[in-house]
Design a protein around this motif. Sequence first.
Motif, PDB file in Angstrom:
ATOM      1  N   ALA A 191      -1.641   6.158 -18.706  1.00  0.00           N
ATOM      2  CA  ALA A 191      -1.911   6.482 -20.110  1.00  0.00           C
ATOM      3  C   ALA A 191      -2.245   7.962 -20.268  1.00  0.00           C
ATOM      4  CB  ALA A 191      -3.041   5.606 -20.653  1.00  0.00           C
ATOM      5  N   ILE A 192      -2.986   8.507 -19.318  1.00  0.00           N
ATOM      6  CA  ILE A 192      -3.312   9.939 -19.347  1.00  0.00           C
ATOM      7  C   ILE A 192      -2.044  10.765 -19.170  1.00  0.00           C
ATOM      8  CG2 ILE A 192      -4.489  11.800 -18.108  1.00  0.00           C
ATOM      9  CD1 ILE A 192      -6.727   9.690 -17.495  1.00  0.00           C
ATOM     10  N   ASP A 193      -1.222  10.388 -18.181  1.00  0.00           N
ATOM     11  CA  ASP A 193       0.026  11.114 -17.932  1.00  0.00           C
ATOM     12  C   ASP A 193       0.924  11.128 -19.165  1.00  0.00           C
ATOM     13  OD1 ASP A 193      -0.753  11.631 -15.331  1.00  0.00           O
ATOM     14  OD2 ASP A 193       0.525  10.077 -14.436  1.00  0.00           O
ATOM     15  N   GLN A 194       0.922  10.030 -19.908  1.00  0.00           N
ATOM     16  CA  GLN A 194       1.755   9.908 -21.104  1.00  0.00           C
ATOM     17  C   GLN A 194       1.109  10.529 -22.343  1.00  0.00           C
ATOM     18  OE1 GLN A 194       2.506   5.713 -21.470  1.00  0.00           O
ATOM     19  NE2 GLN A 194       3.358   5.577 -19.415  1.00  0.00           N
ATOM     20  N   GLY A 195      -0.166  10.913 -22.231  1.00  0.00           N
ATOM     21  CA  GLY A 195      -0.882  11.451 -23.393  1.00  0.00           C
ATOM     22  C   GLY A 195      -1.079  10.404 -24.477  1.00  0.00           C
ATOM     23  N   ASN A 196      -1.117   9.140 -24.086  1.00  0.00           N
ATOM     24  CA  ASN A 196      -1.256   8.034 -25.037  1.00  0.00           C
ATOM     25  C   ASN A 196      -2.732   7.659 -25.140  1.00  0.00           C
ATOM     26  OD1 ASN A 196      -1.267   5.596 -26.418  1.00  0.00           O
ATOM     27  ND2 ASN A 196       0.677   4.928 -25.535  1.00  0.00           N
TER      28      ASN A 196
END
Length: 115
Positions: free
Chosen positions: A28-33
């Motif tokens: 989720a962090i990697d996706q900026g979600n």
Amino acid sequence: MDAHGILNKHMRSIAPYTIEEAYEVSDAIDQGNWQELEGELGDLLLQVIYFTQIGSEDGHFSFESVVKNVSDKMVRRHPHVFGEKKAVQVNRPTNYRLGRNKGARAVKKTRHQKH
């Protein structure tokens, strides 16, 4: 199997789910979600609550003792932020942080190869 063996077996049985939740937080962090991150952090926190409840029922530790330990650790590691000390020097050799994070990067690389 005695109560201690049952406790250890149960903790081991849910440990993979805890690792999976940590991966989902990272994704989720990697996706900026940020909306997804909020939910995944809740799921990870639920895993902590499971472990502390099991540990509490067997008399090993409690949620409160886990929180106190992490609080004490933050003050000990970062007294200039959480304690009364003032920061004298905040520049740390970059290899210090790189060395501490090597294991995390290796796990992340392995995880991404599985997907």
